[in-house]
Motif scaffolding. Structure first.
Motif, short mmCIF file in Angstrom:
data_model
loop_
_atom_site.label_atom_id
_atom_site.label_comp_id
_atom_site.label_asym_id
_atom_site.label_seq_id
_atom_site.Cartn_x
_atom_site.Cartn_y
_atom_site.Cartn_z
N ALA A 21 12.32 2.87 -3.03
CA ALA A 21 12.12 2.46 -1.49
C ALA A 21 11.62 0.80 -1.50
O ALA A 21 11.84 0.36 -0.09
CB ALA A 21 10.15 3.24 -1.60
N ARG A 22 11.31 0.59 -2.41
CA ARG A 22 10.62 -1.08 -2.48
C ARG A 22 12.68 -2.12 -2.21
O ARG A 22 12.55 -3.16 -1.33
CB ARG A 22 10.41 -1.72 -3.93
CG ARG A 22 10.59 -3.22 -3.55
CD ARG A 22 9.45 -4.18 -4.46
NE ARG A 22 10.06 -3.62 -5.84
CZ ARG A 22 9.44 -3.91 -6.71
NH1 ARG A 22 8.26 -4.08 -6.95
NH2 ARG A 22 9.29 -2.67 -7.92
N ALA A 23 13.23 -1.67 -3.03
CA ALA A 23 15.35 -2.10 -2.75
C ALA A 23 14.96 -2.03 -1.18
O ALA A 23 15.79 -2.94 -0.63
CB ALA A 23 15.55 -1.48 -3.50
N VAL A 24 14.92 -1.10 -0.56
CA VAL A 24 15.59 -0.95 1.21
C VAL A 24 14.93 -1.82 1.80
O VAL A 24 15.08 -1.50 2.29
CB VAL A 24 15.88 0.99 1.26
CG1 VAL A 24 16.12 0.96 1.96
CG2 VAL A 24 16.71 2.05 0.83
N THR A 25 13.56 -1.41 1.37
CA THR A 25 12.99 -1.58 2.82
C THR A 25 12.26 -3.47 2.43
O THR A 25 12.42 -4.30 3.77
CB THR A 25 11.16 -1.24 2.40
OG1 THR A 25 10.96 -1.41 1.43
CG2 THR A 25 11.81 0.63 2.85
N ALA A 26 12.29 -3.87 1.62
CA ALA A 26 11.89 -5.72 0.84
C ALA A 26 12.38 -6.42 2.07
O ALA A 26 12.27 -7.15 3.27
CB ALA A 26 12.36 -6.21 0.36
N HIS A 33 8.27 -11.67 7.65
CA HIS A 33 7.11 -12.29 6.34
C HIS A 33 6.78 -11.57 5.92
O HIS A 33 5.55 -11.88 5.10
CB HIS A 33 7.05 -13.51 6.91
CG HIS A 33 7.66 -14.53 8.05
ND1 HIS A 33 8.51 -15.29 7.30
CD2 HIS A 33 8.03 -14.86 9.05
CE1 HIS A 33 9.78 -15.77 8.42
NE2 HIS A 33 8.84 -15.37 9.35
N ASN A 34 6.18 -9.97 5.33
CA ASN A 34 5.87 -9.51 4.63
C ASN A 34 6.80 -9.17 3.26
O ASN A 34 7.60 -8.83 3.19
CB ASN A 34 5.77 -8.63 5.38
CG ASN A 34 4.88 -8.31 6.86
OD1 ASN A 34 4.03 -9.29 7.25
ND2 ASN A 34 5.23 -7.70 7.72
N ALA A 35 6.02 -9.23 2.45
CA ALA A 35 6.33 -8.79 1.04
C ALA A 35 5.74 -7.07 1.15
O ALA A 35 4.83 -6.62 0.86
CB ALA A 35 5.28 -9.49 -0.69
N VAL A 36 6.56 -6.40 -0.35
CA VAL A 36 6.53 -5.04 -0.39
C VAL A 36 6.14 -5.18 -1.97
O VAL A 36 6.92 -6.19 -2.75
CB VAL A 36 7.70 -4.59 -0.66
CG1 VAL A 36 7.16 -2.87 -0.35
CG2 VAL A 36 7.89 -3.87 0.87
N CYS A 37 4.89 -4.44 -1.92
CA CYS A 37 4.24 -4.49 -3.81
C CYS A 37 4.32 -2.96 -3.95
O CYS A 37 4.10 -2.06 -2.85
CB CYS A 37 2.79 -5.13 -3.50
SG CYS A 37 2.59 -6.56 -2.58
N ILE A 38 3.78 -3.06 -5.05
CA ILE A 38 4.48 -1.21 -5.30
C ILE A 38 3.07 -1.45 -6.05
O ILE A 38 2.59 -2.28 -7.41
CB ILE A 38 5.74 -1.50 -6.02
CG1 ILE A 38 6.94 -1.19 -5.51
CG2 ILE A 38 5.76 0.31 -6.77
CD1 ILE A 38 6.98 0.24 -4.65
N GLN A 39 2.22 -0.26 -6.97
CA GLN A 39 1.15 -0.08 -7.27
C GLN A 39 0.62 1.34 -7.69
O GLN A 39 0.96 2.55 -7.49
CB GLN A 39 -0.60 -0.26 -6.93
CG GLN A 39 -0.11 -1.96 -6.42
CD GLN A 39 -1.92 -1.90 -5.82
OE1 GLN A 39 -2.34 -1.11 -5.16
NE2 GLN A 39 -2.44 -3.29 -5.85
N ALA A 40 1.45 1.83 -9.46
CA ALA A 40 1.85 3.04 -9.85
C ALA A 40 2.22 3.25 -11.01
O ALA A 40 2.85 2.32 -11.70
CB ALA A 40 2.56 4.11 -8.78
N LYS A 41 1.01 3.67 -12.09
CA LYS A 41 1.49 3.89 -13.47
C LYS A 41 1.09 5.35 -13.85
O LYS A 41 -0.17 6.11 -13.14
CB LYS A 41 0.85 2.33 -14.17
CG LYS A 41 -0.33 2.48 -13.77
CD LYS A 41 -1.26 1.54 -15.04
CE LYS A 41 -2.79 0.96 -15.42
NZ LYS A 41 -3.16 1.02 -14.19
N ASP A 42 1.46 5.09 -14.74
CA ASP A 42 1.29 6.52 -15.59
C ASP A 42 1.38 7.64 -14.82
O ASP A 42 0.70 9.02 -14.50
CB ASP A 42 0.02 6.55 -15.82
CG ASP A 42 0.06 5.48 -17.51
OD1 ASP A 42 1.40 5.52 -17.71
OD2 ASP A 42 -0.74 5.25 -17.68
N CYS A 72 1.41 -8.22 3.71
CA CYS A 72 2.07 -6.85 2.66
C CYS A 72 1.56 -5.74 2.89
O CYS A 72 1.14 -4.95 3.43
CB CYS A 72 0.24 -7.32 1.41
SG CYS A 72 1.26 -6.87 -0.33
N VAL A 73 2.62 -4.68 2.33
CA VAL A 73 2.99 -3.54 2.39
C VAL A 73 2.71 -3.13 0.85
O VAL A 73 3.58 -3.42 0.51
CB VAL A 73 4.51 -3.39 3.93
CG1 VAL A 73 4.03 -1.73 3.71
CG2 VAL A 73 4.05 -3.72 4.42
#
Length: 156
Positions: A21-26, A33-42, A72-73
């Protein structure tokens, strides 16, 4: 692929899904001028269609970026407190959804931005077809959080 065919359902690895999702939407988000951040672990695997879920995330992130400038998204995923589901959230730092539009954002023909208005209706259809639900977690001048749930993959 023929869109009338039911989507294949199976185990989906959440971290892989979020990376895609990040690769497509970045690049889409860069326009404002927005960054895409991912927050997920385990995060446990989910049971669904990886293609459909990717489509939902792309739609939500694109919407979020449209209402956000120099911000930021964030895509988050984690086990839902209620159990049995993984909750995904897409948060932006944008202008928010007008209160009078809130109860209509998932209608097929509705668009606050003048786009085709199909985005969120399609998202809702996709999420509900996989046994989850989608909603506006919160919105306001500090930004919007869209949330949806997907069933956890059965262990064993």
């Amino acid at each position: 692929s023929d869109s009338s065919q039911p989507q294949t359902m199976g185990p989906v690895q959440v971290d892989q899904l979020l990376d895609r999702a990040r690769a497509v939407t970045a690049p889409i988000c860069l326009k404002n001028h927005n960054a895409v951040c991912i927050q997920a672990k385990d995060c446990p695997d989910v049971h669904g269609s990886g293609e459909l879920l990717l489509q939902v995330l792309i739609n939500l992130v694109s919407n979020a970026s449209r209402s956000t400038q120099n911000g930021c998204v964030t895509i988050r995923a984690g086990a839902d407190p209620a159990g049995g589901f993984v909750r995904f959230e897409v948060e932006d730092t944008g202008s928010g959804i007008a209160p009078e539009h809130l109860d209509r954002v998932f209608e097929k023909s509705f668009s606050a931005s003048g786009s085709s208005g199909l985005g969120l209706a399609i998202c809702r259809e996709a999420v509900e077809s996989q046994g989850g639900r989608i909603w506006v977690e919160r919105t306001g001048p500090e930004g919007t959080v869209m949330a949806f749930t997907v069933r956890e993959e059965e262990q064993g």
